[in-house]
Design a protein around this motif. Structure first.
Motif, short mmCIF file in Angstrom:
data_model
loop_
_atom_site.label_atom_id
_atom_site.label_comp_id
_atom_site.label_asym_id
_atom_site.label_seq_id
_atom_site.Cartn_x
_atom_site.Cartn_y
_atom_site.Cartn_z
N UNK A 196 -0.29 6.78 17.22
CA UNK A 196 -1.39 6.80 16.26
C UNK A 196 -2.31 5.62 16.49
N UNK A 220 -0.04 2.46 16.81
CA UNK A 220 1.29 2.60 16.25
C UNK A 220 2.04 3.69 17.00
N UNK A 239 -12.89 -4.27 11.79
CA UNK A 239 -12.25 -5.58 11.77
C UNK A 239 -11.23 -5.69 12.89
N UNK A 240 -10.44 -4.64 13.05
CA UNK A 240 -9.49 -4.55 14.16
C UNK A 240 -9.08 -3.11 14.39
N UNK A 266 1.30 -5.97 4.00
CA UNK A 266 0.58 -6.91 4.86
C UNK A 266 0.81 -8.31 4.31
N UNK A 299 -2.24 -4.75 18.41
CA UNK A 299 -3.38 -4.93 17.52
C UNK A 299 -4.47 -5.64 18.30
N UNK A 354 0.84 -1.19 0.00
CA UNK A 354 0.00 0.00 0.00
C UNK A 354 0.88 1.25 0.00
N UNK A 380 0.60 5.27 1.38
CA UNK A 380 -0.14 6.23 2.19
C UNK A 380 0.52 7.61 2.05
N UNK A 407 -4.77 6.56 2.89
CA UNK A 407 -4.39 5.58 1.87
C UNK A 407 -4.56 6.18 0.49
N UNK A 423 -9.34 -0.56 11.15
CA UNK A 423 -9.53 -1.24 9.87
C UNK A 423 -10.99 -1.65 9.76
N UNK A 456 -1.62 -7.43 10.68
CA UNK A 456 -0.82 -6.24 10.99
C UNK A 456 -0.21 -5.67 9.72
N UNK A 457 -0.29 -4.36 9.55
CA UNK A 457 0.41 -3.70 8.46
C UNK A 457 1.74 -3.15 8.98
N UNK A 501 -3.88 13.30 9.27
CA UNK A 501 -3.72 11.86 9.50
C UNK A 501 -3.26 11.17 8.23
N UNK A 502 -2.72 9.99 8.38
CA UNK A 502 -2.32 9.19 7.22
C UNK A 502 -3.56 8.82 6.41
N UNK A 543 -5.54 -0.85 15.65
CA UNK A 543 -4.10 -0.98 15.85
C UNK A 543 -3.55 0.33 16.41
N UNK A 591 -6.76 6.39 10.07
CA UNK A 591 -5.92 6.85 11.15
C UNK A 591 -6.48 8.09 11.83
N UNK A 592 -6.19 8.22 13.13
CA UNK A 592 -6.37 9.49 13.81
C UNK A 592 -5.16 10.37 13.54
N UNK A 652 -8.75 -3.10 3.09
CA UNK A 652 -7.51 -3.06 3.85
C UNK A 652 -7.15 -1.67 4.34
N UNK A 653 -7.85 -0.65 3.89
CA UNK A 653 -7.46 0.72 4.21
C UNK A 653 -7.59 0.99 5.70
N UNK A 654 -6.50 1.41 6.32
CA UNK A 654 -6.54 1.79 7.72
C UNK A 654 -6.98 3.25 7.81
N UNK A 709 -7.87 4.94 -4.04
CA UNK A 709 -8.92 5.40 -3.14
C UNK A 709 -9.55 6.66 -3.71
#
Lengths: 114, 112
Positions: free
Chosen positions: B89, B36, B31-32, A96, B49, A33, A35, A45, B93, A102-103, A42-43, B34, B102-103, B98-100, A58
């Motif tokens: 951070x 960082x 989904x989950x 991933x 995670x 990916x 980003x 994608x 997800x 986990x990424x 924020x990050x 995480x 983020x805050x 798959x796109x996370x 995206x």
């Protein structure tokens, strides 16, 4: 885990030029990916780099501006085209592995456009 | 659209203190989640995670909790050290893709 390297680590570019960022992983991965992290934001994608086919972008990101290549399972490039100062950001590659949720992220490329 | 908010934006504490970082999200269909750590020039390091079916995860001095129904997660850091100084951070997800999301992060400074 995965060890990811990016080149360049930082660059200063002129408006209207293009920059290609490389991402190398130490093992084969299914998903890669790209980003973007704009200053104070924020990050976000940009796209999923697909091996052997076109990247999946995206909303808000287009192939003409951010062309992506993924020639094999360990390498990808992101090009930032026709740059403007608004493109000044940190660009991060992430991966991933199959079966893992986990990424893992590369160290990032800090781009400044003048 | 999933919105992820982290509070506080910045935090400065003396060494040895226990601290809590907060993360909230608007869509509970995740989904989950995480956590960082981001250090300048070093990218992101995955800390913990939590799967959507889990309530918490622990790693050393770090403990993360998840309350999916209320859209909240907390990261607890025990006995903080100057080496903990970084930006933390939270990323969510979604169930599909798959796109996370983020805050913006919490910038933590632990002073000796």
């Amino acid at each position: 885990s995965a060890v990811i390297s990016q080149k360049p680590s930082r660059d200063i570019c002129q408006r209207g030029t293009s920059l290609t960022i490389q991402c190398q992983v130490d093992s084969q991965v299914t998903m890669m990916f790209w980003y973007r992290q704009q200053p104070g934001q924020s990050l976000t994608l940009i796209a999923t780099a697909n091996q052997g086919s076109e990247a999946t972008y995206e909303s808000g990101f287009v192939i003409d501006k951010f062309p992506i290549s993924r020639p094999n399972l360990t390498f990808s490039t992101l090009t930032v085209s026709n740059m403007s100062p608004e493109d000044s950001s940190i660009y991060l590659c992430s991966v991933e592995k199959t079966g893992m949720d986990t990424q893992y992220f590369g160290p990032g490329t800090r781009l400044t456009v003048l | 659209k999933q919105e992820v908010t982290q509070i506080p934006a910045a935090l400065s504490v003396p060494e040895g203190e226990n601290l809590v970082l907060n993360c909230s999200f608007t869509d509970s269909a995740i989904y989950n989640l995480q956590w960082f750590r981001q250090d300048p020039g070093k990218g992101l390091t995955s800390l913990l995670l939590i799967q959507s079916s889990q309530r918490e995860q622990t790693s050393g001095r770090l403990n993360a909790s998840l309350d999916k129904s209320s859209g909240r997660s907390t990261l607890y850091i025990a006995a903080s050290q100057p080496g903990d100084s970084a930006t933390y951070l939270c990323a969510v997800r979604p169930n599909s893709g798959y796109a996370l999301n983020f805050g913006k992060g919490t910038s933590l400074l632990v002073t000796p």
